[in-house]
Design an enzyme around this catalytic site. Structure first.
Site, short mmCIF file in Angstrom:
data_model
loop_
_atom_site.label_atom_id
_atom_site.label_comp_id
_atom_site.label_asym_id
_atom_site.label_seq_id
_atom_site.Cartn_x
_atom_site.Cartn_y
_atom_site.Cartn_z
N ARG A 37 0.85 -1.18 0.00
CA ARG A 37 0.00 0.00 0.00
C ARG A 37 0.89 1.23 0.00
O ARG A 37 1.89 1.29 0.73
CB ARG A 37 -0.91 0.04 1.23
CG ARG A 37 -1.87 -1.13 1.33
CD ARG A 37 -2.98 -1.02 0.30
NE ARG A 37 -3.94 -2.10 0.44
CZ ARG A 37 -4.07 -3.10 -0.41
NH1 ARG A 37 -3.29 -3.19 -1.46
NH2 ARG A 37 -4.99 -4.02 -0.23
N GLU A 38 0.53 2.21 -0.81
CA GLU A 38 1.19 3.52 -0.82
C GLU A 38 0.25 4.48 -0.10
O GLU A 38 -0.87 4.70 -0.56
CB GLU A 38 1.46 3.98 -2.26
CG GLU A 38 2.40 3.05 -3.00
CD GLU A 38 2.42 3.30 -4.50
OE1 GLU A 38 1.64 4.14 -5.00
OE2 GLU A 38 3.22 2.64 -5.18
N ALA A 76 -9.64 27.68 2.38
CA ALA A 76 -9.22 26.43 3.02
C ALA A 76 -7.74 26.49 3.32
O ALA A 76 -7.02 27.30 2.75
CB ALA A 76 -9.54 25.24 2.12
N PRO A 114 -9.67 8.35 0.79
CA PRO A 114 -9.28 7.31 1.74
C PRO A 114 -8.63 6.08 1.14
O PRO A 114 -8.09 5.27 1.87
CB PRO A 114 -10.59 6.96 2.45
CG PRO A 114 -11.66 7.38 1.51
CD PRO A 114 -11.12 8.55 0.75
N GLU A 119 -5.78 12.31 4.70
CA GLU A 119 -6.18 13.71 4.85
C GLU A 119 -7.65 13.81 5.24
O GLU A 119 -8.52 13.24 4.58
CB GLU A 119 -5.96 14.50 3.56
CG GLU A 119 -6.42 15.95 3.69
CD GLU A 119 -6.38 16.73 2.39
OE1 GLU A 119 -6.29 17.96 2.47
OE2 GLU A 119 -6.44 16.12 1.31
N GLU A 140 3.35 33.78 1.88
CA GLU A 140 4.21 34.40 0.86
C GLU A 140 4.15 33.70 -0.50
O GLU A 140 4.45 34.30 -1.53
CB GLU A 140 5.65 34.51 1.34
CG GLU A 140 6.34 33.18 1.55
CD GLU A 140 7.76 33.33 2.06
OE1 GLU A 140 8.57 32.44 1.74
OE2 GLU A 140 8.06 34.31 2.76
#
Length: 184
Positions: A37-38, A76, A114, A119, A140
């Site tokens: 799995r990555e 966001a 997922p 995240e 910046e």
């Protein structure tokens, strides 16, 4: 549910960047076989559905290098280490738009992808917006154009793919649902 668990046998961080890290994991599948799995590790983020007193949705247009184009999005940003999502939401709203809010309510939280990433995005509804006198203080390396659009304009933006990301499409659909519930 336990019959679906993949047991991690080995995990190796193969990249660590400013925002994400990538881990390669060897896992034992529920049937006893092994696979790889990555996994992308991300600190999490917030998104803010900011609605003005005249029912305009505050959006930012920005260039997204991964897409090689600009899109229009709700404000966001990434959570800083140990930062509470509500604090981050207030900070991002002010930094990206120059607005502060008197009311901030958690709408929902969801995982973005997922299948390969952890995240999570915490989505807030901001009302009672007050525009600060001084301009927004962007990071910046961040450049945005501020837009305040109606819900109908937002739906049009989705149709013509000016709005083209999941969190913003979710925000527009959430506001549509809230409108429909008011008129029920």
């Amino acid at each position: 549910m336990d019959n679906l668990i993949e047991k991690t046998i080995k995990s190796e961080e193969i990249f660590s960047g400013r925002i994400i890290s990538l881990h390669l994991q060897d896992v034992e599948l529920p049937n006893g076989k092994q696979s790889k799995r990555e996994i992308i590790k991300h600190p999490g983020a917030v998104a803010v559905i900011a609605v003005t007193d005249d029912n305009k949705v505050v959006m930012v247009e920005q260039y997204r290098k991964a897409l090689e184009r600009t899109i229009v999005e709700i404000p966001a940003g990434k959570l800083e280490k140990g930062e509470e999502p509500e604090i981050c939401a207030r900070r991002e709203l002010e930094e990206e738009t120059g607005y502060v809010c008197s009311s901030l309510e958690l709408v929902t939280s969801f995982y973005t992808s997922p299948g390969f990433a952890d995240e999570i995005v915490h989505v807030y509804l901001a009302k009672g917006l007050i525009k600060k006198e001084d301009a927004a203080s962007l990071d910046e390396d961040e450049f945005v154009n501020l837009e305040e659009i109606s819900l109908d304009e937002a739906k049009e933006y989705i149709t013509n793919q000016k709005i083209f990301d999941a969190k913003t499409i979710f925000a527009v659909q959430y506001l549509q649902l809230q409108e429909a519930l008011k008129h029920k």
